[in-house]
Design a protein around this motif. Structure first.
Motif, PDB file in Angstrom:
ATOM      1  N   ALA A  22       0.829  -1.197   0.000  1.00 37.84           N
ATOM      2  CA  ALA A  22       0.000   0.000   0.000  1.00 37.84           C
ATOM      3  C   ALA A  22       0.864   1.249   0.000  1.00 37.84           C
ATOM      4  CB  ALA A  22      -0.910  -0.007   1.217  1.00 37.84           C
ATOM      5  N   THR A  24       1.083   5.238   0.702  1.00 40.43           N
ATOM      6  CA  THR A  24       0.417   6.284   1.478  1.00 40.43           C
ATOM      7  C   THR A  24       1.242   7.565   1.429  1.00 40.43           C
ATOM      8  OG1 THR A  24       1.526   5.592   3.516  1.00 40.43           O
ATOM      9  CG2 THR A  24      -0.620   4.618   3.065  1.00 40.43           C
ATOM     10  N   ASP A  71      -5.451  -2.056  -6.863  1.00 43.95           N
ATOM     11  CA  ASP A  71      -6.677  -1.347  -6.517  1.00 43.95           C
ATOM     12  C   ASP A  71      -6.318   0.126  -6.501  1.00 43.95           C
ATOM     13  OD1 ASP A  71      -8.805  -0.074  -5.240  1.00 43.95           O
ATOM     14  OD2 ASP A  71      -9.252  -1.809  -3.989  1.00 43.95           O
ATOM     15  N   LYS A  74      -7.309   2.314  -3.589  1.00 44.69           N
ATOM     16  CA  LYS A  74      -6.563   2.107  -2.338  1.00 44.69           C
ATOM     17  C   LYS A  74      -5.067   2.307  -2.522  1.00 44.69           C
ATOM     18  CE  LYS A  74      -9.884  -1.234  -0.442  1.00 44.69           C
ATOM     19  NZ  LYS A  74     -10.080  -2.622   0.065  1.00 44.69           N
ATOM     20  N   THR A  76      -2.960   0.429  -3.894  1.00 40.90           N
ATOM     21  CA  THR A  76      -2.396  -0.846  -3.446  1.00 40.90           C
ATOM     22  C   THR A  76      -2.160  -1.779  -4.623  1.00 40.90           C
ATOM     23  OG1 THR A  76      -3.461  -0.632  -1.284  1.00 40.90           O
ATOM     24  CG2 THR A  76      -2.748  -2.834  -1.940  1.00 40.90           C
TER      25      THR A  76
END
Length: 119
Positions: A22, A24, A71, A74, A76
């Motif tokens: 992921a 961020t 995704d 997200k 991700t």
């Protein structure tokens, strides 16, 4: 921007694992995302990559066994690994081409997650 990889572990030959990574932080958009791996005593190699539009490419050694997906909502990327072999043992790193602001792209790496395939 940080990439956090997870999902590694010990698995028997023929088994499966799913890696996740992921992204961020301050992200405008993400272009390509990829998984690399580095086995002991070997150079880091590309395992699989996926564009923002979903086009994929794979190393010959994993074709038909691994599937990369993402995704976008997200931020991700995933790597589904099936029919694992001892030679798949390595530290797996995720990688992302991130547009942090309009016109500025930077490459980021995750911290690596160890996959060990052994009986």
């Amino acid at each position: 921007v940080q990439l956090q990889a997870s999902g590694g572990g010990l698995v028997q030959p023929g088994g499966s694992l799913r890696l996740s990574c992921a992204a961020t932080g301050s992200i405008f958009s993400i272009n390509a995302m990829a998984w690399y791996r580095q086995a002991p005593g070997k150079q880091r190699e590309l395992v699989a990559a996926i564009t923002s539009g979903g086009s994929t490419n794979y190393a010959d050694s994993v074709k038909g066994r691994f599937t990369i997906s993402r995704d976008n909502a997200k931020n991700t990327v995933y790597l589904q690994m099936n029919s694992l072999k001892p030679e798949d043992t390595a530290v797996y790193y995720c990688n992302a081409d991130v547009q942090v602001i309009a016109g500025i792209n930077l490459i980021y790496w995750g911290q690596g997650t160890l996959v060990t395939v052994s009986s």
